[in-house]
Design an enzyme around this catalytic site. Structure first.
Site, mmCIF file in Angstrom:
data_model
loop_
_atom_site.group_PDB
_atom_site.id
_atom_site.type_symbol
_atom_site.label_atom_id
_atom_site.label_comp_id
_atom_site.label_asym_id
_atom_site.label_seq_id
_atom_site.Cartn_x
_atom_site.Cartn_y
_atom_site.Cartn_z
ATOM 1 N N CYS A 245 -3.211 -0.167 0.146
ATOM 2 C CA CYS A 245 -3.057 0.990 -0.697
ATOM 3 C C CYS A 245 -4.256 1.179 -1.433
ATOM 4 O O CYS A 245 -4.891 0.197 -1.889
ATOM 5 C CB CYS A 245 -1.971 0.458 -1.717
ATOM 6 S SG CYS A 245 -0.279 0.988 -1.296
ATOM 7 N N LYS B 201 7.877 -9.064 1.827
ATOM 8 C CA LYS B 201 7.106 -8.194 2.724
ATOM 9 C C LYS B 201 5.860 -9.191 2.566
ATOM 10 O O LYS B 201 5.188 -9.489 3.673
ATOM 11 C CB LYS B 201 6.782 -6.928 2.205
ATOM 12 C CG LYS B 201 5.612 -6.392 3.010
ATOM 13 C CD LYS B 201 4.819 -5.201 2.698
ATOM 14 C CE LYS B 201 4.144 -5.517 1.391
ATOM 15 N NZ LYS B 201 3.173 -4.357 1.332
ATOM 16 N N ASN B 202 5.269 -9.484 1.299
ATOM 17 C CA ASN B 202 4.069 -10.284 0.943
ATOM 18 C C ASN B 202 4.176 -11.716 1.217
ATOM 19 O O ASN B 202 3.371 -12.149 1.707
ATOM 20 C CB ASN B 202 3.522 -10.219 -0.405
ATOM 21 C CG ASN B 202 3.439 -8.687 -0.826
ATOM 22 O OD1 ASN B 202 2.899 -7.725 0.007
ATOM 23 N ND2 ASN B 202 3.630 -8.350 -1.999
ATOM 24 N N ASP C 120 3.041 -4.963 -9.135
ATOM 25 C CA ASP C 120 3.820 -4.241 -8.374
ATOM 26 C C ASP C 120 5.175 -3.146 -8.877
ATOM 27 O O ASP C 120 5.577 -2.480 -8.239
ATOM 28 C CB ASP C 120 4.155 -4.894 -6.885
ATOM 29 C CG ASP C 120 3.069 -5.340 -6.159
ATOM 30 O OD1 ASP C 120 2.110 -4.550 -6.172
ATOM 31 O OD2 ASP C 120 3.245 -6.106 -5.258
ATOM 32 N N ARG D 297 -4.179 -4.675 4.382
ATOM 33 C CA ARG D 297 -5.073 -5.403 3.950
ATOM 34 C C ARG D 297 -4.918 -7.135 3.972
ATOM 35 O O ARG D 297 -5.745 -7.896 4.301
ATOM 36 C CB ARG D 297 -5.208 -5.492 2.115
ATOM 37 C CG ARG D 297 -5.760 -6.440 1.518
ATOM 38 C CD ARG D 297 -6.053 -6.039 -0.011
ATOM 39 N NE ARG D 297 -7.062 -6.831 -0.580
ATOM 40 C CZ ARG D 297 -8.219 -6.720 -0.564
ATOM 41 N NH1 ARG D 297 -8.788 -5.706 0.102
ATOM 42 N NH2 ARG D 297 -9.206 -7.520 -1.427
ATOM 43 N N ILE E 57 -4.038 -5.978 -13.919
ATOM 44 C CA ILE E 57 -4.627 -6.641 -12.800
ATOM 45 C C ILE E 57 -5.473 -5.815 -11.759
ATOM 46 O O ILE E 57 -6.764 -6.096 -11.328
ATOM 47 C CB ILE E 57 -3.218 -6.911 -11.790
ATOM 48 C CG1 ILE E 57 -2.262 -8.003 -12.547
ATOM 49 C CG2 ILE E 57 -3.583 -7.562 -10.250
ATOM 50 C CD1 ILE E 57 -2.686 -9.172 -12.775
#
Length: 458
Positions: free
Chosen positions: A128, A34-35, A319, A104, A341
Site C-alpha cells: 500500500c 492476513k498479516n 490499520d 511488501r 506510525i
C-alpha cells in the site's frame, strides 16, 4: 508456475454499489489474520518438511505470496482454508519484480532463505502507498547476524560472509519496534548458531503467532509479545500443523461498522485481548461492548467524539485509523486522530470530505467536526484501509454510493461485502456497470464471493 484464480484480474471498473442507511444485525465469522498468514507462509521456507496451515484467508495477497513460493519451487496444496506447504525442493533464484511488486510481505522470505540456504536475492518490496516503510532495520539486523548485503538496481542481495557456514547469534536493538524487521530477524535467528537477543522488538499478536508456530517446528524462542525476544538457534526445524489466529483488523472493522450504523452484531472467533485499545475507544464513543469467550458483541448507540493516537501494539492500530475516522465523521463534537506510525496515511480525508465530512489535517493529526449526515458519492479507494473507511461511510450515507478500487479491498478483507450483506447491508459488486452476481429475487442485493484460490495446479 502460478496459481489459478476464478478471477484472473481485478478490474478497476469493478465497484461496490452501496445503498446507505440500513442497520446491521447478526453474527459475523472472522477470517484468519492476513498479516499473520503471510509471515507464516514465509516461515514455511525454514524447513524441508511439510507445514499444514489452517484458517488461511482467501485474499489476493495470499494468492501473491503463494505464487512467490511456487516460483521458488515450493509445492502447495489447498482446500478451502487449509494450505499444505512442501518446501523440500527449493530452487534459490532471484524472484522476478512483477511477482513481488505490490506485496511488501514478500521481503519476509529473505530471512528464511538466507538462514536456511546461505543466500537470498529479492527485489525491494511494494504494498500500500501509505508513506515510507524502510527496510533499514531488516538489513542492519541481518548484517548483525553475519550477512553480507548489497542493494543493486532495486534488488537486495544477501549472502553469508566468506568462510562462514551459517548466521551467528547477536544482540540487536531496533531503533523502532518494526513488525516486519522483528519477524524477519526472528526467522533468520531461528537457525543461526548461538543466541540472538532482539530488544525494542514489536509486540504484535502476529509476531506471537509466528513464534508459536516456529516453536512447534522445534525453534527455541522466548519472550514473544514482550519488548525483549530471545532466540536460541537450532540445527534444524521440522514440519507442523498450525491454525492462523483471527484477524483483529477485520474484527475491528466490523465493530466500527456496527457502531457507525447504530447496529447490534456479534463477531467470532476473536481474541478479545488483541482488540483492547479498539474496544476501549468504541466504549468511550458510546457503544456497549460485551466479551464472552472468543466472541464480542457490540450495540451501537449515539456516537460521541474521542481522541486517538495510533501506536504499536498494544496501542490503537494504525490499520484501523481510517475506518475509525469514518465513524467519527458523524460523532457529536470534535474528534482528533493522530497518526504516529506512518507519515502519509491520510489519503481518505479528502474522500470523506467529498461525502460531506468536515475534516482538517494539521501535520499528521486529523481534526473531525462531526456532521449530521453524509451523502453518497462515487469514489475510488486509494489503499486497503481507506477503502474500508469509504465503505463504512457509504453504509451511513444517504442515497447510493459506488466505491471503486476494489483491488485494494480484496487484498485484506475476505468476502467483505458478502459478510456485510448477511448482516443486512445493501451491497452488490458491479463490473463494467453490470451486476456480477444476481439473486433469484431481483429486489434483493447479493454480492459475489469474489476469490477462490486454487494452488493445486502445476
Amino acid at each position: 508456475m502460478v496459481c489459478e484464480s476464478n478471477n484472473k484480474s481485478y478490474l478497476k471498473s469493478q465497484n461496490l454499489k452501496i445503498i446507505g442507511k440500513n442497520s446491521l444485525r447478526g453474527n459475523v465469522k472472522i477470517s484468519g489474520a492476513k498479516n499473520s498468514a503471510l509471515v507464516l507462509l514465509a516461515a514455511s521456507l525454514l524447513t524441508d518438511e511439510k507445514i499444514i496451515l489452517d484458517n488461511v484467508p482467501l485474499l489476493t495477497d495470499i494468492e501473491k505470496m503463494g505464487n512467490i513460493l511456487k516460483n521458488l519451487g515450493v509445492k502447495l496444496h489447498n482446500k478451502d482454508h487449509q494450505l499444505i506447504i512442501d518446501s523440500k525442493n527449493i530452487s534459490i533464484q532471484e524472484l522476478p519484480y512483477e511477482l513481488v511488486n505490490g506485496l511488501r510481505a514478500s521481503f519476509f522470505c529473505i530471512g528464511a532463505l538466507l538462514t536456511r540456504f546461505g543466500k537470498a536475492s529479492l527485489p525491494l518490496p511494494g504494498g500500500c502507498n501509505i508513506g515510507e516503510r524502510p527496510i533499514n532495520e531488516h538489513i542492519n539486523g541481518l548484517r548483525a547476524l553475519g550477512a553480507e548485503i548489497i542493494i543493486e538496481k532495486e534488488v537486495v542481495k544477501a549472502k553469508l560472509i566468506k568462510k562462514k557456514s551459517k548466521l551467528f547469534g547477536a544482540n540487536i536493538r531496533l531503533n523502532c519496534p518494526s513488525v516486519g524487521a522483528t519477524e524477519t530477524l526472528i526467522m533468520a535467528a531461528s537457525l543461526a548458531e548461538g543466541r540472538t537477543i532482539i530488544e525494542n522488538a514489536a509486540r504484535e499478536p502476529e509476531i506471537q503467532d509466528l513464534c508459536q508456530m516456529l516453536n512447534k517446528m522445534g525453534a527455541k524462542i522466548y519472550g514473544a509479545g514482550k519488548e525483549k525476544i530471545i532466540i536460541d538457534g537450532v540445527q534444524k526445524l521440522h514440519g507442523c500443523s498450525h491454525k492462523v489466529i483471527p484477524d483483529r483488523i477485520e474484527a475491528g472493522t466490523f465493530l466500527i461498522a456496527a457502531a457507525a450504523t447504530s447496529s447490534s452484531i456479534t463477531i467470532s472467533p476473536v481474541i478479545p485481548n488483541h482488540l483492547e485499545a479498539v474496544l476501549n475507544k468504541l466504549e468511550e464513543s458510546g457503544s456497549k461492548i460485551e466479551k464472552k469467550g472468543n466472541s464480542i458483541s457490540i450495540s451501537g448507540k449515539s456516537i460521541k467524539a474521542v481522541k486517538i493516537k495510533t501506536a504499536p501494539f498494544p496501542g490503537f492500530p494504525t490499520d484501523l485509523q481510517a475506518p475509525f475516522m469514518a465513524l467519527m465523521t458523524i460523532a457529536k463534537g470534535t474528534s482528533m486522530i493522530s497518526e504516529r506510525i506512518f507519515e502519509n496515511r491520510m489519503h481518505h480525508v479528502n474522500l470523506l470530505n467529498q461525502m460531506g465530512a468536515a475534516i482538517t489535517v494539521d501535520d499528521n493529526t486529523a481534526i473531525i467536526n462531526g456532521v449530521k449526515k453524509l451523502k453518497g458519492m462515487n469514489l475510488v479507494g486509494s489503499d486497503l484501509r481507506s477503502s474500508a473507511a469509504l465503505i463504512i461511510a457509504a453504509l451511513i450515507s444517504e442515497n447510493i454510493s459506488h466505491i471503486y478500487g476494489l483491488e485494494h479491498l480484496d487484498r485484506g478483507y475476505e468476502n467483505f461485502e458478502f459478510k456485510l450483506t448477511k448482516l443486512g447491508a445493501k451491497i452488490i459488486r458491479e463490473v463494467d456497470g453490470g451486476i456480477q452476481t444476481k439473486s433469484k429475487n431481483s429486489s434483493e442485493i447479493h454480492p459475489t464471493k469474489n476469490l477462490d484460490i486454487n494452488f493445486n495446479v502445476a
